[in-house]
Enzyme design. Structure first.
Site, short mmCIF file in Angstrom:
data_model
loop_
_atom_site.label_atom_id
_atom_site.label_comp_id
_atom_site.label_asym_id
_atom_site.label_seq_id
_atom_site.Cartn_x
_atom_site.Cartn_y
_atom_site.Cartn_z
N LYS A 1 -7.67 6.17 -3.66
CA LYS A 1 -7.85 8.05 -3.90
C LYS A 1 -6.49 8.53 -4.59
O LYS A 1 -6.44 9.42 -5.23
CB LYS A 1 -7.97 8.55 -2.83
CG LYS A 1 -9.45 8.41 -2.13
CD LYS A 1 -9.38 9.60 -0.93
CE LYS A 1 -10.81 9.69 -0.37
NZ LYS A 1 -11.02 10.34 0.64
N LYS B 1 0.82 -1.10 -0.12
CA LYS B 1 -0.12 0.00 -0.03
C LYS B 1 0.89 1.45 0.10
O LYS B 1 0.35 2.34 0.37
CB LYS B 1 -0.87 -0.06 1.03
CG LYS B 1 -1.86 -1.35 1.38
CD LYS B 1 -2.05 -1.93 0.20
CE LYS B 1 -2.94 -1.23 -0.81
NZ LYS B 1 -3.16 -2.18 -1.96
N HIS C 1 7.37 -7.56 -1.60
CA HIS C 1 6.89 -6.79 -0.55
C HIS C 1 8.17 -7.36 0.50
O HIS C 1 7.99 -7.11 1.67
CB HIS C 1 5.67 -7.11 -0.23
CG HIS C 1 4.69 -6.27 -0.93
ND1 HIS C 1 4.62 -5.28 -1.41
CD2 HIS C 1 3.30 -7.05 -1.25
CE1 HIS C 1 3.57 -5.00 -1.89
NE2 HIS C 1 2.74 -5.83 -2.12
N TRP D 1 1.99 1.89 -8.77
CA TRP D 1 2.50 3.23 -9.58
C TRP D 1 4.08 2.88 -9.87
O TRP D 1 4.36 2.99 -10.88
CB TRP D 1 2.61 4.47 -8.42
CG TRP D 1 2.80 5.50 -9.12
CD1 TRP D 1 2.82 6.11 -10.29
CD2 TRP D 1 3.22 6.93 -8.09
NE1 TRP D 1 3.12 7.38 -10.36
CE2 TRP D 1 3.32 8.22 -9.02
CE3 TRP D 1 3.15 7.27 -7.01
CZ2 TRP D 1 3.77 9.04 -8.85
CZ3 TRP D 1 3.30 8.46 -6.61
CH2 TRP D 1 3.75 9.47 -7.53
P1 A3P Z 1 -4.82 4.95 -1.47
O1 A3P Z 1 -5.45 3.72 -0.89
O2 A3P Z 1 -4.20 5.97 -0.41
O3 A3P Z 1 -5.58 5.76 -2.52
P2 A3P Z 1 -0.01 -0.52 -3.68
O4 A3P Z 1 0.02 -0.31 -5.01
O5 A3P Z 1 1.24 -0.71 -3.00
O6 A3P Z 1 -1.10 -1.29 -3.30
O7 A3P Z 1 -0.48 0.98 -3.05
C1 A3P Z 1 -2.02 1.27 -3.42
C2 A3P Z 1 -2.12 2.74 -3.06
O8 A3P Z 1 -1.35 3.50 -4.31
C3 A3P Z 1 -3.52 3.15 -3.06
O9 A3P Z 1 -3.38 4.44 -1.98
C4 A3P Z 1 -3.82 3.59 -4.37
O10 A3P Z 1 -4.75 4.58 -4.85
C5 A3P Z 1 -2.50 4.36 -4.79
N1 A3P Z 1 -1.99 4.25 -6.37
C6 A3P Z 1 -2.37 3.49 -7.24
N2 A3P Z 1 -1.87 3.87 -8.31
C7 A3P Z 1 -1.42 5.07 -8.21
C8 A3P Z 1 -0.67 5.86 -9.09
N3 A3P Z 1 -0.68 5.98 -10.27
N4 A3P Z 1 -0.25 7.07 -8.52
C9 A3P Z 1 -0.37 7.42 -7.29
N5 A3P Z 1 -0.76 6.60 -6.21
C10 A3P Z 1 -1.32 5.37 -6.91
#
Ligand code: A3P
Length: 320
Positions: free
Chosen positions: A287, A69, A130, A74
């Site tokens: 978000k 998370k 992870h 990204w």
């Molecule tokens: P939020 O739940 O705060 O919105 P992971 O990819 O490690 O599982 O993390 C997920 C988090 O990254 C989520 O945060 C998600 O919305 C956010 N996220 C996913 N794609 C993203 C992007 N392209 N740019 C920025 N944040 C992103």
């Protein structure tokens, strides 16, 4: 209240099962086992143990490491877009048709349960994990591969985790405060959260050519600068012409939360993860904001977690 307990030493087949010797604790959607100071889902712990002896690292592997998370989706998109930029047009890019989670495989979360898939990938491989650095397969940690680590404000990472668990395990909803307390104790998947970050940070200071340590918040505030930095670290720097042509900006746009989360391919349908669990593709996009924790926890809870993390990191030089 969740409890840690010792498991029995044999599995149902009567053979020695290393997992069953590990302390187990309940509280999240499934019990976690404590393996070398980290709380892991049992099947990931089993895979991580297996990878120790079986994973064949390559010196040109690129490993994208994150605490869950913290921006895995990204960084997968960014690294994929940067390293493959000469192969694809931005208007017809694979990231417009495939979920970022699918273009870079996880080491310890085998695709369709197939552990051999990563062996078939051509070099240089883009891999994700992870795994805490201390649990890396031996050779991977020392083979000269490059590692990019992304960390995030623990308050936002926790809120994101809570939402993720809620969506993933609808039948087992976790009370927000109970989850907060577990996270604050260091008991969360791949936790303690701060230990995970600290290990990578320390190594990034000791070996800056091996580990690039990034923060989600910094990437959000200056994405182009970080994309340029990432490309340089990965050994594929942007040329002056590419910078003049705005290629780093194109990468940022393609991989932005707004762009990726608006694509039908990322909003509908499922993917199979961890062998047999069906995950909705949309759960990786919520978000994508910095500081969303204020909408979920009180200032007091926020301060409490900040203090815990500060105390845990005291004297290390690392600030989360
Ligand atoms: P939020 O739940 O705060 O919105 P992971 O990819 O490690 O599982 O993390 C997920 C988090 O990254 C989520 O945060 C998600 O919305 C956010 N996220 C996913 N794609 C993203 C992007 N392209 N740019 C920025 N944040 C992103």
């Amino acid at each position: 209240m969740a409890q840690a307990m010792e498991g029995s030493a044999t599995n149902s087949h009567g053979t020695d099962d290393p997992l069953s010797k590990l302390p187990t604790r309940e509280g999240w959607s499934e019990p976690l086992v404590l393996y070398k100071n980290y709380w892991l889902r049992p099947r990931f712990a089993a895979t991580i143990m297996r990878l120790q002896n079986t994973f064949e690292a390559r010196h040109d592997d690129i490993v994208l490491a994150t605490n869950p998370k913290c921006g895995t989706t990204w960084i997968k998109a960014l690294a994929f877009a940067i390293t493959n930029r000469s192969r694809y047009e931005f208007g017809n890019h694979p990231l417009l048709f495939r979920h970022p989670q699918e273009v870079v495989p996880f080491l310890e979360i085998p695709r369709d349960g197939d552990m051999t898939y990563v062996e078939t990938l051509p070099s240089p491989r883009l891999l994700a994990t992870h795994m805490p650095l201390s649990l890396f397969p031996n050779f991977l940690a020392t083979c000269g591969c490059r590692i990019v680590y992304v960390c995030r404000d623990p308050k936002d990472a926790f809120v994101s985790r809570w939402h993720f668990e809620k969506k993933l395990h609808r039948e087992h909803s976790i009370d927000f405060e109970a989850a907060f307390n577990m996270f604050s104790e260091g008991f969360s998947p791949y936790g303690p959260f701060w230990e995970h970050c600290l290990e990578y940070w320390r190594e990034s200071i000791a070996c800056p050519n091996k580990i690039l340590f990034l923060k989600y918040e910094d990437m959000m505030s200056e994405p182009v600068k970080h994309v340029i930095r990432l490309a340089t670290f990965l050994g594929v720097p942007f040329s002056i012409k590419e910078e003049e042509d705005g290629i780093p900006e194109e990468v940022v746009r393609l991989c932005s939360f707004d762009k990726l989360s608006s694509l039908d391919i990322n909003q509908t349908g499922d993917m199979v993860r961890r062998g047999n669990i069906i995950v909705e593709k949309s759960v990786f996009f919520r978000k994508g904001k910095v500081g969303d924790w204020v909408n979920h926890m009180s200032q007091e809870m926020g301060r409490k977690l900040d203090c815990i993390v500060e105390e845990k990191l005291k004297g290390t030089g690392f600030v989360l």
